[in-house]
Write a protein that holds these residues in place. Structure first.
Motif, PDB file in Angstrom:
ATOM      1  N   ARG A 113       0.828  -1.210   0.000  1.00  0.00           N
ATOM      2  CA  ARG A 113       0.000   0.000   0.000  1.00  0.00           C
ATOM      3  C   ARG A 113       0.860   1.257   0.000  1.00  0.00           C
ATOM      4  N   TYR A 114       0.347   2.268  -0.695  1.00  0.00           N
ATOM      5  CA  TYR A 114       1.016   3.567  -0.692  1.00  0.00           C
ATOM      6  C   TYR A 114       0.742   4.287   0.629  1.00  0.00           C
ATOM      7  N   ALA A 115       1.604   5.241   0.953  1.00  0.00           N
ATOM      8  CA  ALA A 115       1.396   6.078   2.124  1.00  0.00           C
ATOM      9  C   ALA A 115       0.083   6.857   1.967  1.00  0.00           C
ATOM     10  N   MET A 122       6.450   5.139  -4.600  1.00  0.00           N
ATOM     11  CA  MET A 122       5.623   5.747  -5.641  1.00  0.00           C
ATOM     12  C   MET A 122       6.329   5.737  -6.991  1.00  0.00           C
ATOM     13  N   GLY A 123       5.715   5.043  -7.965  1.00  0.00           N
ATOM     14  CA  GLY A 123       6.279   5.028  -9.304  1.00  0.00           C
ATOM     15  C   GLY A 123       5.233   5.421 -10.330  1.00  0.00           C
ATOM     16  N   ALA A 124       4.224   6.162  -9.887  1.00  0.00           N
ATOM     17  CA  ALA A 124       3.099   6.519 -10.756  1.00  0.00           C
ATOM     18  C   ALA A 124       3.594   7.164 -12.045  1.00  0.00           C
ATOM     19  N   GLY A 125       3.034   6.698 -13.146  1.00  0.00           N
ATOM     20  CA  GLY A 125       3.381   7.259 -14.444  1.00  0.00           C
ATOM     21  C   GLY A 125       4.490   6.525 -15.168  1.00  0.00           C
ATOM     22  N   ALA A 139      -2.903   5.689  -7.836  1.00  0.00           N
ATOM     23  CA  ALA A 139      -2.254   5.816  -6.533  1.00  0.00           C
ATOM     24  C   ALA A 139      -3.250   5.801  -5.379  1.00  0.00           C
ATOM     25  N   THR A 140      -4.421   6.343  -5.585  1.00  0.00           N
ATOM     26  CA  THR A 140      -5.411   6.409  -4.516  1.00  0.00           C
ATOM     27  C   THR A 140      -6.305   5.170  -4.462  1.00  0.00           C
ATOM     28  N   LEU A 146      -5.726  -5.044  -5.585  1.00  0.00           N
ATOM     29  CA  LEU A 146      -4.670  -5.934  -5.110  1.00  0.00           C
ATOM     30  C   LEU A 146      -5.203  -6.970  -4.132  1.00  0.00           C
ATOM     31  N   CYS A 147      -4.594  -8.143  -4.159  1.00  0.00           N
ATOM     32  CA  CYS A 147      -5.011  -9.255  -3.306  1.00  0.00           C
ATOM     33  C   CYS A 147      -3.766  -9.865  -2.672  1.00  0.00           C
TER      34      CYS A 147
END
Length: 266
Positions: A113-115, A122-125, A139-140, A146-147
């Motif tokens: 999980r992200y903060a 964070m590797g968004a994009g 990201a949100t 996810l499992c």
């Protein structure tokens, strides 16, 4: 682009019928795709005992994604850096071996999980999981897709199975009978009464927590017993064993001799 759905997670939550799967240990995208056509509900890309890398796992995810069988990736350990890589390449369902405490389960949830809920980098994009920035709200909302499956494979894990199963963010608990029997001092005998009692205990507390329970059972008698016991997803085949058994049967038919199955190896 919409957040990619996790059909396996949804099917586990529905608990309408047992889901049958196959272990992929050949570390090869071509054979993974062949097995994906066989009719299994799910496939386990094994990063623990098979000679896989992040790249070969990615190749197998790509090879199987257009087939009905859902892909699960088993990490080699609890390393959050590796978990981050597996999630970034698009693995939606992770199985993690040798989970023995509630604290370990919590750490695995945090790694996914992200903060502020976790520690995933964070590797968004720039990652395949968000289609390189095409999923605007990844990201949100990533946790929705996810499992997490935690494996119980030791006496300590059995003793702490209730805490593991009740960890928020753990979706399922999977029993590894071979490792469990070995850890309990019954090497090669997962059918031992003590091992079976431990398996039943894990199943009981997992169900009580409202989570799905899975197990490895390539022998048909074991598959039937665990299905009747109430396990929600069962691995009934291993590609390595299926290939070897078929090859030996073919050779034995023409040249004589016995197969692994006849010798009781599998």
């Amino acid at each position: 682009m919409e957040l990619p759905a996790n059909a396996f997670k949804s099917e586990l939550a529905a608990k309408q019928a047992p889901l049958y799967g196959c272990w992929l240990g050949l570390a090869n995208a071509y054979t993974a795709e062949i097995v994906a056509t066989a009719g299994f509900d799910w496939l386990l890309i094994d990063g623990e005992h098979a000679p896989n890398t992040v790249v070969t796992i990615l190749e197998q995810l790509r090879a199987t994604e257009n087939y009905p069988a859902a892909s699960i990736v088993r990490a080699v350990n609890h390393d959050p850096a590796l978990i981050k890589q597996l999630l970034d390449i698009g693995a939606q369902t992770l199985m993690v071996p040798m989970v023995e405490t509630g604290a370990q389960a919590e750490a695995l949830v945090a790694a996914m999980r992200y903060a502020p809920a976790g520690i995933r980098g964070m590797g968004a994009g720039v990652i395949r999981a968000d289609r390189w920035g095409s999923v605007a709200d990844y990201a949100t909302r990533a946790a929705e897709s996810l499992c997490l499956i935690t494996q119980v494979e030791s006496k300590t894990g059995v003793d702490n199975a209730r805490a593991i199963a009740n960890t928020d963010g753990v979706d399922a608990v999977f029993v590894g009978p071979s490792d469990l029997s070995t850890n309990m001092g019954h090497v090669g005998d997962p059918g031992h009464a003590d091992v079976q009692a431990a398996i039943s205990r894990v199943l009981e507390v997992t169900k009580a927590a409202g989570k799905a329970a899975g197990i490895l059972a390539p022998a048909e008698a074991d598959t039937n017993r665990y299905r009747e016991a109430g396990f929600d997803f069962i691995a009934t085949g291993l590609d390595v064993a299926l290939l070897k058994t078929a090859a030996e049967a073919n050779a034995a038919r023409h040249r004589g001799g016995t197969t692994s199955a006849e010798r009781g190896t599998y």
